[in-house]
Motif scaffolding. Structure first.
Motif, PDB file in Angstrom:
ATOM      1  N   GLN A 137     -28.271 -23.074 -27.826  1.00 18.04           N
ATOM      2  CA  GLN A 137     -28.175 -23.657 -29.154  1.00 18.04           C
ATOM      3  C   GLN A 137     -27.026 -24.658 -29.148  1.00 18.04           C
ATOM      4  O   GLN A 137     -26.084 -24.528 -28.363  1.00 18.04           O
ATOM      5  N   GLU A 138     -27.099 -25.630 -30.024  1.00 16.99           N
ATOM      6  CA  GLU A 138     -26.055 -26.644 -30.093  1.00 16.99           C
ATOM      7  C   GLU A 138     -24.742 -25.986 -30.532  1.00 16.99           C
ATOM      8  O   GLU A 138     -24.670 -25.405 -31.619  1.00 16.99           O
ATOM      9  N   PRO A 139     -23.686 -26.057 -29.700  1.00 13.19           N
ATOM     10  CA  PRO A 139     -22.432 -25.355 -30.018  1.00 13.19           C
ATOM     11  C   PRO A 139     -21.810 -25.750 -31.351  1.00 13.19           C
ATOM     12  O   PRO A 139     -21.188 -24.911 -32.008  1.00 13.19           O
ATOM     13  N   GLU A 140     -21.974 -26.994 -31.775  1.00 16.49           N
ATOM     14  CA  GLU A 140     -21.388 -27.412 -33.050  1.00 16.49           C
ATOM     15  C   GLU A 140     -21.975 -26.621 -34.214  1.00 16.49           C
ATOM     16  O   GLU A 140     -21.269 -26.298 -35.169  1.00 16.49           O
ATOM     17  N   THR A 188     -37.180 -25.237 -28.022  1.00  6.53           N
ATOM     18  CA  THR A 188     -35.837 -25.759 -27.763  1.00  6.53           C
ATOM     19  C   THR A 188     -35.849 -26.786 -26.628  1.00  6.53           C
ATOM     20  O   THR A 188     -36.378 -26.537 -25.543  1.00  6.53           O
ATOM     21  N   GLU A 189     -35.257 -27.942 -26.905  1.00  8.24           N
ATOM     22  CA  GLU A 189     -35.161 -29.024 -25.934  1.00  8.24           C
ATOM     23  C   GLU A 189     -33.796 -29.695 -26.060  1.00  8.24           C
ATOM     24  O   GLU A 189     -33.166 -29.638 -27.115  1.00  8.24           O
ATOM     25  N   PHE A 190     -33.382 -30.348 -24.982  1.00  6.64           N
ATOM     26  CA  PHE A 190     -32.150 -31.137 -25.014  1.00  6.64           C
ATOM     27  C   PHE A 190     -32.538 -32.580 -25.283  1.00  6.64           C
ATOM     28  O   PHE A 190     -33.093 -33.265 -24.431  1.00  6.64           O
ATOM     29  N   LEU A 191     -32.274 -33.036 -26.509  1.00  4.32           N
ATOM     30  CA  LEU A 191     -32.696 -34.359 -26.942  1.00  4.32           C
ATOM     31  C   LEU A 191     -31.511 -35.123 -27.517  1.00  4.32           C
ATOM     32  O   LEU A 191     -30.767 -34.584 -28.336  1.00  4.32           O
ATOM     33  N   ASP A 192     -31.357 -36.361 -27.089  1.00  4.83           N
ATOM     34  CA  ASP A 192     -30.302 -37.223 -27.633  1.00  4.83           C
ATOM     35  C   ASP A 192     -28.938 -36.552 -27.558  1.00  4.83           C
ATOM     36  O   ASP A 192     -28.122 -36.670 -28.474  1.00  4.83           O
ATOM     37  N   GLY A 193     -28.698 -35.848 -26.475  1.00  3.80           N
ATOM     38  CA  GLY A 193     -27.387 -35.263 -26.242  1.00  3.80           C
ATOM     39  C   GLY A 193     -27.113 -33.961 -26.973  1.00  3.80           C
ATOM     40  O   GLY A 193     -25.981 -33.472 -26.962  1.00  3.80           O
ATOM     41  N   ARG A 194     -28.147 -33.380 -27.605  1.00  2.00           N
ATOM     42  CA  ARG A 194     -27.956 -32.115 -28.324  1.00  2.00           C
ATOM     43  C   ARG A 194     -29.125 -31.167 -28.058  1.00  2.00           C
ATOM     44  O   ARG A 194     -30.244 -31.615 -27.798  1.00  2.00           O
ATOM     45  N   TRP A 195     -28.845 -29.879 -28.149  1.00  2.00           N
ATOM     46  CA  TRP A 195     -29.911 -28.882 -28.121  1.00  2.00           C
ATOM     47  C   TRP A 195     -30.566 -28.832 -29.501  1.00  2.00           C
ATOM     48  O   TRP A 195     -29.894 -28.656 -30.504  1.00  2.00           O
ATOM     49  N   ARG A 196     -31.877 -29.002 -29.507  1.00  2.00           N
ATOM     50  CA  ARG A 196     -32.616 -29.006 -30.759  1.00  2.00           C
ATOM     51  C   ARG A 196     -33.870 -28.144 -30.619  1.00  2.00           C
ATOM     52  O   ARG A 196     -34.380 -27.960 -29.510  1.00  2.00           O
TER      53      ARG A 196
END
Length: 245
Positions: A29-32, A82-90
């Motif tokens: 998941q995106e850490p932010e 879940t995919e890594f797109l545009d520098g983020r996990w989405r």
């Protein structure tokens, strides 16, 4: 805490018998947005939050089970989206992807159909508030209540709160637009039930119409107008109907 039972499944290896849950382990998941860790860690926190809310609200029996199962299943779709797109996990589309996974999991563990019928729309709609730029309109609240089917806006608000409280150390609570939605739903009297059609077959008959297949289309058109706020009582609904025929 439900998380202890989920940890036990992992420790004993029994988790493999619940592939929908097992698939969440290691899903990034995106850490932010999710500093707590992967989708499995998030799910455990959300389940614990749901249990605390159930105690606070005095939920027991099937009402408690429904909330906790919704918390447990709300992100099942992340395993497949879940995919890594545009520098983020989405995880675009994970609420929709989670519905069939929720059904298969709950059916396999022997959950009552009446509970599944409530949990599924809660999974589907648990992120609906994120697509509202400011506050829900009356139209939006009514249509959400219909989309929730056998679930309610009150139940959805508790699922959203559980979700928000499942991201430590980020602050939890209920988003402002969901708080406003609850207030609006109370005013519209749809907090714990769906809107129901004001215009029914008897109103069409009173207009001199013969019953037939066209009745359902006209009733649905009137209901759509009612949801949009074009009328709020039967009298004005009949006027709207007269305009259609």
């Amino acid at each position: 805490y439900p998380s202890r039972g989920l940890d036990f499944l992992v420790q004993t290896g029994w988790i493999v018998h619940f592939p929908e849950l097992d698939a969440l382990r290691g899903v990034p998941q995106e850490p932010e947005w999710h500093p707590e860790g992967d989708a499995w860690e998030h799910t455990k926190h959300v389940c614990d939050a749901a249990a605390r809310i159930a105690i606070r609200e005095g939920l027991k029996g099937e009402d408690r089970a429904t909330l906790v199962f919704a918390a447990l299943c709300h992100d099942l779709g992340k395993a497949t989206t879940t995919e890594f797109l545009d520098g983020r996990w989405r995880a675009y589309g994970h609420p929709e992807a989670g519905v069939p996974l929720t059904q298969s999991f709950l059916e396999r563990i022997g959950c009552f159909e009446r509970i599944i019928a409530v949990v599924e729309p809660l999974v589907l709609c648990h992120m609906a508030h994120l697509f509202i730029p400011d506050r829900f309109t009356e139209r939006g609240a009514r249509r959400l209540a219909v989309k929730l089917g056998q679930a309610t806006i009150q139940q959805l608000a508790m699922v959203v709160e559980s979700d928000m409280n499942g991201r430590p150390p980020l602050p939890g609570g209920v988003p402002e637009n969901v708080q406003a939605l609850v207030t609006l739903a109370e005013e519209l009297r749809i907090i714990d039930e769906q809107p129901t059609p004001l215009i029914l077959g008897r109103h069409l008959i009173a207009q001199g119409m013969e019953p037939g297949p066209h009745f359902s289309d006209l009733i649905q058109q009137c209901f759509e107008a009612q949801l949009d706020g074009l009328f709020v009582d039967v009298e004005k609904g009949v006027l709207y109907l007269e305009g259609l025929i």
